[in-house]
Design a protein around this motif. Structure first.
Motif, short mmCIF file in Angstrom:
data_model
loop_
_atom_site.label_atom_id
_atom_site.label_comp_id
_atom_site.label_asym_id
_atom_site.label_seq_id
_atom_site.Cartn_x
_atom_site.Cartn_y
_atom_site.Cartn_z
N LYS A 1 11.99 -12.08 -6.92
CA LYS A 1 11.92 -10.70 -7.42
C LYS A 1 10.53 -10.34 -7.92
N GLU A 2 9.91 -11.22 -8.70
CA GLU A 2 8.57 -10.93 -9.23
C GLU A 2 7.53 -10.96 -8.12
N ASN A 3 7.72 -11.84 -7.14
CA ASN A 3 6.80 -11.89 -6.01
C ASN A 3 6.83 -10.59 -5.22
N ILE A 4 8.03 -10.08 -4.97
CA ILE A 4 8.16 -8.83 -4.21
C ILE A 4 7.55 -7.68 -5.00
N LYS A 5 7.76 -7.67 -6.29
CA LYS A 5 7.14 -6.63 -7.12
C LYS A 5 5.63 -6.63 -6.96
N ALA A 6 5.03 -7.82 -6.97
CA ALA A 6 3.58 -7.92 -6.80
C ALA A 6 3.14 -7.46 -5.42
N ILE A 7 3.92 -7.81 -4.40
CA ILE A 7 3.60 -7.40 -3.03
C ILE A 7 3.60 -5.88 -2.91
N LEU A 8 4.60 -5.25 -3.50
CA LEU A 8 4.67 -3.79 -3.43
C LEU A 8 3.53 -3.15 -4.21
N GLU A 9 3.24 -3.69 -5.37
CA GLU A 9 2.15 -3.12 -6.17
C GLU A 9 0.80 -3.28 -5.48
N GLU A 10 0.64 -4.35 -4.71
CA GLU A 10 -0.60 -4.55 -3.96
C GLU A 10 -0.61 -3.74 -2.67
N ARG A 11 0.52 -3.14 -2.33
CA ARG A 11 0.64 -2.27 -1.16
C ARG A 11 0.17 -2.96 0.13
N VAL A 12 0.70 -4.17 0.31
CA VAL A 12 0.46 -4.88 1.57
C VAL A 12 1.11 -4.09 2.70
N ALA A 13 0.54 -4.16 3.89
CA ALA A 13 1.01 -3.31 4.99
C ALA A 13 2.46 -3.57 5.36
N VAL A 14 2.86 -4.83 5.38
CA VAL A 14 4.20 -5.16 5.87
C VAL A 14 4.70 -6.42 5.18
N MET A 15 6.00 -6.47 4.91
CA MET A 15 6.64 -7.62 4.29
C MET A 15 7.78 -8.08 5.20
N GLN A 16 7.80 -9.37 5.49
CA GLN A 16 8.90 -9.93 6.26
C GLN A 16 9.84 -10.67 5.32
N VAL A 17 11.15 -10.44 5.50
CA VAL A 17 12.16 -11.13 4.69
C VAL A 17 13.11 -11.86 5.62
N ASN A 18 13.68 -12.96 5.13
CA ASN A 18 14.70 -13.68 5.89
C ASN A 18 15.54 -14.54 4.97
N TYR A 19 16.59 -15.12 5.51
CA TYR A 19 17.53 -15.95 4.78
C TYR A 19 18.14 -15.21 3.59
N GLY A 20 18.68 -14.03 3.86
CA GLY A 20 19.36 -13.26 2.83
C GLY A 20 19.43 -11.80 3.23
N ASP A 21 20.23 -11.05 2.50
CA ASP A 21 20.36 -9.61 2.75
C ASP A 21 19.25 -8.85 2.04
N TYR A 22 18.82 -7.77 2.65
CA TYR A 22 17.83 -6.90 2.03
C TYR A 22 18.30 -5.46 2.26
N PRO A 23 19.14 -4.95 1.35
CA PRO A 23 19.84 -3.69 1.58
C PRO A 23 18.93 -2.47 1.54
N ARG A 24 19.51 -1.33 1.91
CA ARG A 24 18.75 -0.10 2.08
C ARG A 24 17.98 0.30 0.82
N GLU A 25 18.57 0.13 -0.36
CA GLU A 25 17.86 0.56 -1.57
C GLU A 25 16.56 -0.22 -1.77
N LEU A 26 16.54 -1.49 -1.37
CA LEU A 26 15.31 -2.27 -1.49
C LEU A 26 14.31 -1.90 -0.40
N VAL A 27 14.80 -1.61 0.80
CA VAL A 27 13.92 -1.14 1.86
C VAL A 27 13.31 0.20 1.47
N ASP A 28 14.12 1.09 0.91
CA ASP A 28 13.62 2.40 0.47
C ASP A 28 12.56 2.25 -0.61
#
Length: 330
Positions: free
Chosen positions: A78-105
């Motif tokens: 969770k904290e890693n993803i927060k940092a990724i979003l704040e750094e506004r990296v171009a693209v994030m790949q996720v796997n081994y779990g669900d990533y629902p629409r609210e998180l994609v949004d």
């Protein structure tokens, strides 16, 4: 068959997979990005937002091009993803779990595209419903941890048909090493390809030179579950070595936690012991019984004949694929 090399705003539809634990570091990712392809850092398997920011900023020193970072949802993130979003990296790949629409949004609000890697049709349906920007379809042929049980040949066209109706591009992964695999993936409905093993065997990867050389020399892999059972009990594809052949029938109740130490390594500057049957591949810092450590590889490893600069891998894929399409299919 048409030729379309771009993907998600990147110049080329060639993806360097996020290679754990730290094999795809800033040097490799920047080299791939500078070649116009999509390079992925690999987030650590523990929440460390400061380290995430450091890796992103180190990569930005080496390239002005966009790049991505991969997250394994099985581990704290969770904290890693927060940092990724704040750094506004171009693209994030996720796997081994669900990533629902609210998180994609949420990612989209920060301008971050989301790619979900899947290994089954059912998981692809979830990714489509979540509104992801692209789907990586991983076939059973892939090296490292394998999320599904179907071959790329069987699975890719089905998911491509599903995603096409939602205007979501599909990226093929698993056993692809050269332009022949690239063109085959395009024929099966993919718009891009994701390569892991081929990019491990590059000059810029953080893999140990012993591991890289074994990829050049080897031709056989096997799907197994004997490595890393205590930490992450997920099936994986590895190089067949003398050590593996001696232990591949390891009893199900045996794991690395019970084993002697066979080496030491640093992962993102964090010192770790390497136990026998550990799931940690040898990186550039690793010392010890390298020949007895796990070495992940996909089924296409026998096509790797030399260790190349990452930019040369991208260039040859593009040029050879284009020539093949023009000569054979036009």
């Amino acid at each position: 068959m048409g030729w379309k090399s771009g993907l998600l705003g990147f110049e080329h539809g060639i993806v360097q997979a996020p290679l754990g634990p730290d094999i795809s570091g800033p040097e490799l990712v920047a080299a791939v990005a500078n070649a116009g392809a999509i390079g992925f850092l690999r987030a650590p398997d523990w929440d460390s937002p400061d380290l995430i920011r450091k890796l992103i900023r180190q990569t930005r020193i080496l390239t002005e091009k966009p790049f991505g970072i991969g997250i394994v949802l099985s581990f704290p993130h969770k904290e890693n993803i927060k940092a990724i979003l704040e750094e506004r990296v171009a693209v994030m790949q996720v796997n081994y779990g669900d990533y629902p629409r609210e998180l994609v949004d949420e990612a989209h609000k920060y301008g971050v595209k989301v790619i979900h890697q899947v290994g089954s049709y059912g998981d692809a349906e979830k990714a489509v419903a979540a509104g992801v920007d692209a789907i990586v379809v991983q076939g059973f042929e892939a090296g490292g941890h394998v999320i599904g049980k179907e071959s790329l040949m069987a699975l890719l066209p089905r998911i491509a048909d599903l995603a096409r109706g939602h205007d979501i591009p599909v990226i093929a992964a698993g056993g692809i090493v050269d332009a022949r695999g690239y063109v085959a993936a395009l024929a099966l409905g993919a718009e891009g390809v994701c390569l892991g093993t081929r990019f491990v065997a590059t000059k810029e990867s953080n893999a140990h030179s012993f591991y890289k050389q074994k990829l050049v020399e080897a031709s056989n892999t096997e799907h197994t579950d004997i490595f890393g059972r205590a930490r992450w009990p997920v099936a994986h594809r590895v190089l067949v070595t003398n050590f593996f052949n001696g232990w591949k029938c390891l009893p199900a109740n045996v794991n690395e936690a019970q084993q002697p130490t066979i080496g030491h390594t640093k992962i993102y500057e964090k010192e770790q012991e390497v136990k026998r049957f550990s799931g940690i591949v040898p990186n550039a810092t690793t010392v010890g019984e390298l020949e007895n450590m796990v070495m992940y590889a996909g089924e296409g490893v026998g096509l790797i004949k030399e260790i190349l600069p990452a930019a040369e891998v991208v260039r040859s894929l593009l040029e050879d694929a284009q020539n093949m399409i023009e000569c054979k299919f036009n």
